[in-house]
Design an enzyme around this catalytic site. Sequence first.
Site, short mmCIF file in Angstrom:
data_model
loop_
_atom_site.label_atom_id
_atom_site.label_comp_id
_atom_site.label_asym_id
_atom_site.label_seq_id
_atom_site.Cartn_x
_atom_site.Cartn_y
_atom_site.Cartn_z
CB SER A 144 3.25 -27.39 -5.09
OG SER A 144 3.98 -26.99 -3.95
CE1 TYR A 157 7.69 -27.14 -8.84
CE2 TYR A 157 6.75 -26.46 -6.73
CZ TYR A 157 7.01 -27.44 -7.66
OH TYR A 157 6.62 -28.74 -7.42
#
Length: 248
Positions: A144, A157
């Site tokens: 990400s 995350y």
Amino acid sequence: MSEQPTAARRTVIVTGGSRGIGRESARRLAADGHAVVVNYAGNRAAAEATVAAITEAGGTAVAFRADVADEVAVSALFDAAEEAFGGVDVLVHAAGVMSVTPMVDTELDALDRMHRTNIRGTFVVDQQAARRLRNGGAIVNISSSVLGLAFPGYTAYAAGKGAVEAMTLILARELRGRDITVNAVAPGPTVTDLFLEGKDEETLARMATQAPLERLGRPEDIAEVVSFLAGPARWVNGQVLRANGGII
């Protein structure tokens, strides 16, 4: 270890293939001519819908349920791919979970759940791929761009995706001599159910203006990069490609 397959057809396992980036990657790779195993964790109907979309378009796909953090289940996933198609050439690891909460408010159960799927799951799936991919294969992990963007609320995350990138870069070097590439794709804000959850229209509009292209990413944008790394990109190895429209 099996010999390298012909370029005309490779066998691909896509984890998290029932939705979002995983689903679109499965569809794109099938359109590229590859046989695809659509892995899913629990939503059988969504996985079967992905398979149906692929077969209706003239592609080849099957669905298989496996928890990516369970080494026995992941071994069975690779067994099923080998039984159905004779071997495995490409792994696209798109399975993941996300909870967006400031660190001070994050429940440790949520942290553990993300780390089990996003860190342990990547380790388990990549480990099995390293053992069983045919020479000439490719591993593509999904990371990400939030690592660079450092959006508040993404601490847990992003920490998991940092681990994904570390595993990607090191595994590429550990597979020296195998002719297997290992890369990661790091999407920016991309319109998937996982990304949209909990965001209002104002937030989405603001995020859409961050990229010079002035829109949010689409799953097919990411699938295009996955297709490149899974097939023709034989000289791209040990890299993280930030597919985010130019945000960073």
